[in-house]
Design an enzyme around this catalytic site. Structure first.
Site, short mmCIF file in Angstrom:
data_model
loop_
_atom_site.label_atom_id
_atom_site.label_comp_id
_atom_site.label_asym_id
_atom_site.label_seq_id
_atom_site.Cartn_x
_atom_site.Cartn_y
_atom_site.Cartn_z
N GLN A 78 0.84 -1.20 0.00
CA GLN A 78 0.00 0.00 0.00
C GLN A 78 0.87 1.26 0.00
OE1 GLN A 78 -1.82 1.29 3.85
NE2 GLN A 78 -3.69 0.61 2.86
N HIS B 12 -0.03 -4.21 3.40
CA HIS B 12 -1.42 -4.27 3.86
C HIS B 12 -1.72 -5.68 4.36
CE1 HIS B 12 -5.99 -3.33 3.11
NE2 HIS B 12 -5.80 -4.07 4.17
N PHE C 103 -4.13 -3.36 13.69
CA PHE C 103 -4.07 -3.68 12.25
C PHE C 103 -3.54 -5.10 12.06
CE2 PHE C 103 -1.89 -2.15 8.03
CZ PHE C 103 -2.93 -2.67 7.27
N HIS D 205 -6.12 -7.65 13.05
CA HIS D 205 -7.16 -7.78 12.02
C HIS D 205 -6.67 -8.65 10.86
CE1 HIS D 205 -10.29 -6.60 9.13
NE2 HIS D 205 -9.30 -6.43 8.28
N GLU D 206 -5.45 -8.36 10.39
CA GLU D 206 -4.93 -9.11 9.24
C GLU D 206 -4.72 -10.58 9.58
OE1 GLU D 206 -4.61 -8.00 6.03
OE2 GLU D 206 -5.67 -6.28 6.82
N LYS E 225 -8.39 -12.21 10.19
CA LYS E 225 -9.22 -12.33 8.98
C LYS E 225 -8.55 -13.20 7.92
CE LYS E 225 -11.57 -9.66 5.37
NZ LYS E 225 -11.96 -8.31 4.91
N HIS E 226 -7.26 -12.99 7.69
CA HIS E 226 -6.60 -13.66 6.56
C HIS E 226 -5.62 -14.75 7.02
CE1 HIS E 226 -8.28 -10.69 3.77
NE2 HIS E 226 -7.88 -9.74 4.59
P1 AMP Z 1 -13.20 -4.36 -1.28
O1 AMP Z 1 -14.43 -3.88 -0.61
O2 AMP Z 1 -13.40 -5.24 -2.45
O3 AMP Z 1 -12.17 -3.28 -1.51
O4 AMP Z 1 -12.49 -5.33 -0.24
C1 AMP Z 1 -12.58 -5.12 1.12
C2 AMP Z 1 -11.70 -6.13 1.76
O5 AMP Z 1 -12.10 -7.45 1.33
C3 AMP Z 1 -10.27 -6.02 1.35
O6 AMP Z 1 -9.57 -5.05 2.04
C4 AMP Z 1 -9.81 -7.45 1.61
O7 AMP Z 1 -9.58 -7.69 2.96
C5 AMP Z 1 -10.96 -8.25 1.20
N1 AMP Z 1 -10.79 -8.68 -0.15
C6 AMP Z 1 -11.36 -8.16 -1.27
N2 AMP Z 1 -11.00 -8.85 -2.35
C7 AMP Z 1 -10.17 -9.81 -1.89
C8 AMP Z 1 -9.48 -10.84 -2.52
N3 AMP Z 1 -9.54 -11.03 -3.84
N4 AMP Z 1 -8.71 -11.65 -1.77
C9 AMP Z 1 -8.64 -11.47 -0.47
N5 AMP Z 1 -9.28 -10.52 0.20
C10 AMP Z 1 -10.04 -9.70 -0.50
P1 AMP Z 2 -8.79 -6.18 4.81
O1 AMP Z 2 -10.04 -6.47 5.60
O2 AMP Z 2 -7.62 -7.02 5.10
O3 AMP Z 2 -9.04 -5.96 3.39
O4 AMP Z 2 -8.36 -4.76 5.26
C1 AMP Z 2 -9.24 -3.74 5.20
C2 AMP Z 2 -9.20 -3.05 6.53
O5 AMP Z 2 -7.86 -2.66 6.81
C3 AMP Z 2 -10.03 -1.81 6.54
O6 AMP Z 2 -10.68 -1.73 7.81
C4 AMP Z 2 -9.01 -0.72 6.38
O7 AMP Z 2 -9.42 0.48 6.94
C5 AMP Z 2 -7.83 -1.30 7.10
N1 AMP Z 2 -6.55 -0.77 6.65
C6 AMP Z 2 -6.07 -0.75 5.41
N2 AMP Z 2 -4.87 -0.19 5.38
C7 AMP Z 2 -4.59 0.15 6.64
C8 AMP Z 2 -3.47 0.77 7.27
N3 AMP Z 2 -2.39 1.15 6.58
N4 AMP Z 2 -3.53 0.95 8.60
C9 AMP Z 2 -4.60 0.56 9.30
N5 AMP Z 2 -5.67 -0.03 8.79
C10 AMP Z 2 -5.66 -0.22 7.46
#
Ligand code: AMP
Ligand code: AMP
Length: 225
Positions: A33, A60, A110, A113-114, A117-118
């Site tokens: 990012q 990220h 953060f 969360h990562e 979730k992942h």
């Molecule tokens: P979006 O609303 O599509 O931007 O995605 C929101 C969140 O869903 C992302 O920050 C990821 O955590 C997850 N996400 C979306 N697309 C993918 C993907 N292809 N693989 C894994 N995570 C995803």
């Molecule tokens: P994901 O669910 O893995 O797609 O990540 C999306 C979440 O991560 C959202 O809640 C974002 O606001 C948060 N996020 C993305 N980038 C950052 C960052 N640099 N620091 C903290 N939170 C982040």
């Protein structure tokens, strides 16, 4: 007779076990990012309590994914994030995986969360320490900013074409990432995130089996940070 039935069952059981593990996910997206784009798009971006991050791509996440574009999430609530498991990595995490969420934090929220979730969806391949260590090592290996600056693409608020950005990254890293853009408050398309694809077992870069959906404008601004 009983023995051979037992044997067949155990072979089947082993087969089921191994196919379940193989099905867990197909590959990873490793997502970098650009902090200048995160901060332009969100009015509220807060530097971590440890100080302003370097003007570099931050991590990220490392996201298990399926070849059809869908992905598993929140796979194991019995394996929560524990910072004690990565205490040797914290200095690197603070500089390479910085939080930009508000209010300012030290990154733990953060990373939690990562992981939850992942990361829990690839725990058969990477335990918590390996998940974070592999991510840090991938970022160092990719060195996206150097690949771009070598090609004259710099974070100076100028605009560049998507093709030039992709070519520079391919030249520097050997692989073409998916480029995700966002829009700043005046509607400019900005370089926001780079999705590299990573093999599910060896944590090495691969050509992407599928790209996420989405489009950048023809001219992409690379904002300062
Ligand atoms: P979006 O609303 O599509 O931007 O995605 C929101 C969140 O869903 C992302 O920050 C990821 O955590 C997850 N996400 C979306 N697309 C993918 C993907 N292809 N693989 C894994 N995570 C995803
Ligand atoms: P994901 O669910 O893995 O797609 O990540 C999306 C979440 O991560 C959202 O809640 C974002 O606001 C948060 N996020 C993305 N980038 C950052 C960052 N640099 N620091 C903290 N939170 C982040």
């Amino acid at each position: 007779m009983a023995k051979s039935i037992l044997c067949i069952f155990s072979v089947q059981f082993l087969f089921l076990l191994s196919s379940a593990a193989a099905q867990e996910f197909d590959f990873f997206y490793f997502v970098l990012q650009w902090p200048g784009a995160y901060c332009d798009a969100r009015k509220a971006c807060c530097f971590p309590t440890t100080g302003k991050p370097d003007a570099d791509f931050g991590i990220h996440g490392l996201w298990p994914n399926y070849n059809d574009g869908t992905y598993p999430s929140n796979c194991d609530s019995s394996n929560p994030f524990e910072s004690s498991k990565i205490s040797d990595l914290v200095t690197r995490m603070q500089s390479e995986w910085p939080t930009l969420a508000c209010p300012s934090g030290d990154g733990t929220a953060f990373w939690t969360h990562e992981w939850e979730k992942h990361g829990t969806c690839s725990e058969s391949v990477l335990d918590q320490h390996a998940y974070f260590k592999s991510s840090l090592d991938l970022k160092d290996q990719i060195n996206a900013l150097e690949a771009l600056t070598k090609a004259g693409i710099e974070p100076n608020d100028e605009t560049y074409t998507l093709e030039n950005i992709k070519d520079a990254l391919k030249e520097g890293t050997g692989f073409t990432p998916f480029v995700e853009c966002n829009r700043d408050q005046s509607g400019n398309s900005q370089l926001y995130q780079l999705y590299f694809c990573v093999d599910s077992s060896s944590v090495s870069l691969i050509d992407c089996p599928i790209y996420p959906r989405g489009k950048c404008g023809p001219q992409i601004q690379f904002p300062t940070f």
